[in-house]
Scaffold this motif. Sequence first.
Motif, mmCIF file in Angstrom:
data_model
loop_
_atom_site.group_PDB
_atom_site.id
_atom_site.type_symbol
_atom_site.label_atom_id
_atom_site.label_comp_id
_atom_site.label_asym_id
_atom_site.label_seq_id
_atom_site.Cartn_x
_atom_site.Cartn_y
_atom_site.Cartn_z
ATOM 1 N N SER A 256 -56.334 -7.878 -16.021
ATOM 2 C CA SER A 256 -55.362 -7.617 -17.201
ATOM 3 C C SER A 256 -56.048 -7.976 -18.492
ATOM 4 O O SER A 256 -57.276 -8.328 -18.423
ATOM 5 N N GLY A 257 -55.367 -7.726 -19.447
ATOM 6 C CA GLY A 257 -55.982 -8.149 -20.872
ATOM 7 C C GLY A 257 -56.503 -6.907 -21.802
ATOM 8 O O GLY A 257 -57.244 -6.999 -22.766
ATOM 9 N N GLY A 258 -56.525 -5.671 -21.068
ATOM 10 C CA GLY A 258 -57.106 -4.489 -21.662
ATOM 11 C C GLY A 258 -56.148 -4.019 -22.871
ATOM 12 O O GLY A 258 -54.955 -4.567 -23.044
ATOM 13 N N GLY A 259 -56.450 -2.991 -23.685
ATOM 14 C CA GLY A 259 -55.504 -2.880 -24.729
ATOM 15 C C GLY A 259 -56.294 -1.898 -25.932
ATOM 16 O O GLY A 259 -57.410 -1.493 -25.787
ATOM 17 N N LEU A 260 -56.035 -1.668 -26.987
ATOM 18 C CA LEU A 260 -56.291 -0.944 -28.010
ATOM 19 C C LEU A 260 -56.710 -1.964 -29.026
ATOM 20 O O LEU A 260 -55.784 -2.813 -29.283
ATOM 21 N N VAL A 261 -58.034 -1.803 -29.601
ATOM 22 C CA VAL A 261 -58.610 -2.713 -30.725
ATOM 23 C C VAL A 261 -59.508 -1.922 -31.701
ATOM 24 O O VAL A 261 -59.931 -0.964 -31.116
ATOM 25 N N GLN A 262 -59.503 -2.350 -32.878
ATOM 26 C CA GLN A 262 -60.315 -2.077 -33.683
ATOM 27 C C GLN A 262 -61.668 -2.336 -33.422
ATOM 28 O O GLN A 262 -62.210 -3.426 -33.045
ATOM 29 N N ALA A 263 -62.853 -1.512 -33.987
ATOM 30 C CA ALA A 263 -64.294 -1.803 -33.955
ATOM 31 C C ALA A 263 -64.242 -3.004 -34.616
ATOM 32 O O ALA A 263 -63.905 -3.538 -35.643
ATOM 33 N N LEU B 88 -61.444 -8.749 -27.382
ATOM 34 C CA LEU B 88 -60.395 -8.983 -25.889
ATOM 35 C C LEU B 88 -60.928 -9.623 -25.079
ATOM 36 O O LEU B 88 -62.357 -9.723 -24.996
ATOM 37 N N ARG B 89 -59.873 -10.132 -24.293
ATOM 38 C CA ARG B 89 -60.380 -11.096 -23.277
ATOM 39 C C ARG B 89 -59.764 -10.475 -21.933
ATOM 40 O O ARG B 89 -58.612 -10.469 -21.918
ATOM 41 N N LEU B 90 -60.742 -10.283 -20.963
ATOM 42 C CA LEU B 90 -59.945 -9.644 -19.678
ATOM 43 C C LEU B 90 -59.899 -10.672 -18.662
ATOM 44 O O LEU B 90 -60.931 -11.405 -18.509
ATOM 45 N N SER B 91 -59.191 -10.587 -17.734
ATOM 46 C CA SER B 91 -59.041 -11.534 -16.876
ATOM 47 C C SER B 91 -58.835 -10.859 -15.577
ATOM 48 O O SER B 91 -58.189 -9.995 -15.426
ATOM 49 N N CYS B 92 -59.379 -11.473 -14.430
ATOM 50 C CA CYS B 92 -59.318 -10.936 -13.269
ATOM 51 C C CYS B 92 -58.532 -11.858 -12.240
ATOM 52 O O CYS B 92 -59.315 -12.975 -11.890
ATOM 53 N N ALA B 93 -57.330 -11.502 -11.710
ATOM 54 C CA ALA B 93 -56.644 -12.417 -11.101
ATOM 55 C C ALA B 93 -56.982 -12.042 -9.678
ATOM 56 O O ALA B 93 -56.847 -10.881 -9.124
ATOM 57 N N PRO C 268 -67.719 -5.098 -2.421
ATOM 58 C CA PRO C 268 -66.840 -4.433 -1.254
ATOM 59 C C PRO C 268 -65.535 -4.485 -1.958
ATOM 60 O O PRO C 268 -64.521 -3.797 -1.460
ATOM 61 N N TYR C 269 -65.181 -5.459 -2.791
ATOM 62 C CA TYR C 269 -63.683 -5.623 -3.350
ATOM 63 C C TYR C 269 -63.460 -5.213 -4.809
ATOM 64 O O TYR C 269 -64.353 -5.605 -5.566
ATOM 65 N N TRP C 270 -62.338 -4.532 -5.089
ATOM 66 C CA TRP C 270 -62.320 -3.881 -6.396
ATOM 67 C C TRP C 270 -60.860 -4.134 -7.028
ATOM 68 O O TRP C 270 -60.089 -3.822 -5.987
ATOM 69 N N GLY C 271 -60.746 -4.116 -8.230
ATOM 70 C CA GLY C 271 -59.378 -4.080 -8.752
ATOM 71 C C GLY C 271 -58.989 -2.613 -8.922
ATOM 72 O O GLY C 271 -60.143 -1.847 -8.906
ATOM 73 N N GLN C 272 -57.975 -2.635 -9.656
ATOM 74 C CA GLN C 272 -57.527 -1.206 -9.972
ATOM 75 C C GLN C 272 -57.929 -0.775 -11.517
ATOM 76 O O GLN C 272 -57.699 0.554 -11.765
ATOM 77 N N GLY C 273 -58.495 -1.860 -12.317
ATOM 78 C CA GLY C 273 -58.949 -1.264 -13.504
ATOM 79 C C GLY C 273 -58.007 -1.575 -14.687
ATOM 80 O O GLY C 273 -56.653 -1.667 -14.369
ATOM 81 N N THR C 274 -58.438 -1.881 -15.779
ATOM 82 C CA THR C 274 -57.763 -2.019 -16.892
ATOM 83 C C THR C 274 -58.362 -1.139 -18.279
ATOM 84 O O THR C 274 -59.578 -1.360 -18.367
ATOM 85 N N GLN C 275 -57.701 -0.437 -19.089
ATOM 86 C CA GLN C 275 -58.065 0.277 -19.971
ATOM 87 C C GLN C 275 -58.593 -0.365 -21.447
ATOM 88 O O GLN C 275 -57.600 -1.263 -21.681
#
Length: 125
Positions: A7-14, A18-23, A113-120
Amino acid sequence: QVQLVESGGGLVQAGGSLRLSCATSGLTVSRNNMGWFRQAPGKEREFVAAITRGVSTTRYADSVKGRFTISRDNARNTANLQMNSLKPEDTAVYYCAADPFGVVGGTSKEKYPYWGQGTQVTVSS
């Protein structure tokens, strides 16, 4: 059953952050090497950062060194990626991954071996 949810993805200006988190569930982050990878359209999935299990040894891709910080919150059983000074070339889907077997957090996606689904993450210029 192991599950990773980013979680934590999104649109940001250059220049922004952003802070991504992996639960996680079904594993203990402190006992796993945790990695972040990213994949831009038409490109291979590439290594971004990793943190080694049991210790706080970290490693980064040259392209993000000094701008990104990987961390682990053992109490919340999450892995995080703080991204500062973002650039348009950081635009990608970001994936969290876990490796319970390796000695150190690796840079090769085949080690995980284990992966999340990804966040843009989209960085506009």
